[in-house]
Design an enzyme around this catalytic site. Structure first.
Site, PDB file in Angstrom:
ATOM      1  N   HIS A 221       0.859  -1.185   0.000  1.00  0.00           N
ATOM      2  CA  HIS A 221       0.000   0.000   0.000  1.00  0.00           C
ATOM      3  C   HIS A 221       0.896   1.236   0.000  1.00  0.00           C
ATOM      4  O   HIS A 221       2.070   1.169   0.379  1.00  0.00           O
ATOM      5  CB  HIS A 221      -0.939   0.002   1.203  1.00  0.00           C
ATOM      6  CG  HIS A 221      -2.065  -0.969   1.074  1.00  0.00           C
ATOM      7  ND1 HIS A 221      -3.390  -0.594   1.017  1.00  0.00           N
ATOM      8  CD2 HIS A 221      -2.068  -2.322   0.972  1.00  0.00           C
ATOM      9  CE1 HIS A 221      -4.162  -1.660   0.888  1.00  0.00           C
ATOM     10  NE2 HIS A 221      -3.374  -2.731   0.863  1.00  0.00           N
ATOM     11  N   CYS A 252      -8.310  -1.201   3.655  1.00  0.00           N
ATOM     12  CA  CYS A 252      -8.963  -2.265   4.412  1.00  0.00           C
ATOM     13  C   CYS A 252      -9.989  -1.661   5.361  1.00  0.00           C
ATOM     14  O   CYS A 252      -9.668  -0.754   6.132  1.00  0.00           O
ATOM     15  CB  CYS A 252      -7.925  -3.056   5.207  1.00  0.00           C
ATOM     16  SG  CYS A 252      -8.642  -4.316   6.299  1.00  0.00           S
TER      17      CYS A 252
END
Length: 328
Positions: A221, A252
């Site tokens: 990420h 998430c």
């Protein structure tokens, strides 16, 4: 897909081993978007990316539709694909029941995911890490019944949003757990995007020995702007697949503060696999622009922003066309 210099890519990195870039926009990328992609748009995007040369995709999840509504049509997407297309597409699963339902719908590639920390695994999946690992052999058996393959995906391998820094020895313990010996890959996920290149290189290197002959996959990420640097560090340390999401989408629901995945456009521009050329890159950017427009999302790819900019003498710059919104 190996990378090598050519007339359009001279000076780009050239890993000594084959590296596949997997796009995960249709799973991880859609988890936090307010907009929705239609099933038809998802199927079209799958086919576009596969046609352009992206070797593998993550296209959905068996998570509860009420928790991740953007992925509620995963099995419809799978049902619209032919066997050759499904063979290049992974679906997120967390239980043997998930594997069974997905297998019945035609899925043959299963990404069995759990978190390294009990706290995140409980928040994300509703059970502790040991319970998830204990169920893995059954999941492997179910997949074997349909001649399927299973990846072991380890979330929060660097930091956990609940407990903080993660002990690398705990990660390696799970990588080497004999209950995962039947998996084909091990995915190391920087869920929060807080890792730095040296960490990534060290963990990928150490994980290779524990993983045996399984591929090491890095899932990054870009929360702290290290997405591409970490990806290149993982490749340099031996990872043979890296994840990225078109447009830099992602995050998430159970990891507050985690921003989008490393952008597929950025990773491809950095790695320059053999199948990629400026024309295919432009088509990939156009596909991302269409996806972002339907979602009502801003793009986060720096390479896409560059391609939409000036500098027409550079082959990788778009010759013309509207520019997608870019987060700065």
């Amino acid at each position: 897909m190996t990378t090598s210099p050519n007339s359009s890519t001279a000076g780009s990195p050239s890993p000594v081993h084959p590296v596949a870039v997997r796009d995960v926009a249709l799973r991880d990328g859609l988890q936090l978007t307010e907009g929705r992609l239609s099933t038809d748009s998802k199927v079209e995007l799958v086919r576009t990316l596969l046609r352009l040369g992206v070797p593998e995709l993550e296209v959905g999840s068996m998570a509860r539709p009420d928790l991740v509504p953007a992925l509620a049509d995963t099995l419809e997407v799978i049902g619209a694909l032919d066997e050759a297309e499904r063979d290049r597409c992974w679906v997120w699963v967390a239980t043997p029941g998930h594997v069974r339902r997905a297998a019945d719908a035609g899925v043959r590639r299963f990404q069995y995911c759990l978190s390294v920390t009990d706290e995140h695994n409980t928040a994300n999946i509703g059970r502790d890490t040991e319970t998830s690992m204990a169920a893995l052999p059954e999941a492997l058996e179910v997949a074997a019944e349909v001649d399927g393959t299973v990846q072991l995906c380890l979330a929060t391998t660097f930091t956990c949003p609940i407990t903080g820094q993660v002990d690398p020895d705990r990660v390696l313990e799970l990588v080497g757990d004999p209950r995962g010996a039947g998996t084909v890959d091990v995915v190391l996920a920087d869920t929060l995007g807080q890792a730095h290149p040296r960490q990534v290189s060290d963990l990928v290197s150490a994980a290779q020995e524990a993983a045996g002959d399984r591929r090491i996959v890095f899932h990054g990420h870009d929360t702290w702007g290290m997405g591409v640097a970490n990806t290149l560090a993982a490749v340099g340390a031996g990872a043979t697949m890296v994840d990225a999401a078109l447009g830099g989408l992602g995050g998430c629901p159970f990891a507050p503060g985690a921003s989008g995945n490393t952008a597929t456009e950025d990773v491809l521009f950095a790695l320059r696999p053999d199948w990629l050329n400026p024309q295919r890159f432009h088509e990939l950017i156009a596909a991302g622009d269409r996806m972002l427009a339907e979602l009502g999302e801003a793009g986060r790819s720096r390479a896409s922003a560059g391609a939409h900019g000036n500098g027409r003498e550079f082959d990788w710059t778009l010759p013309q066309g509207p520019r997608a919104a870019v987060v700065r």
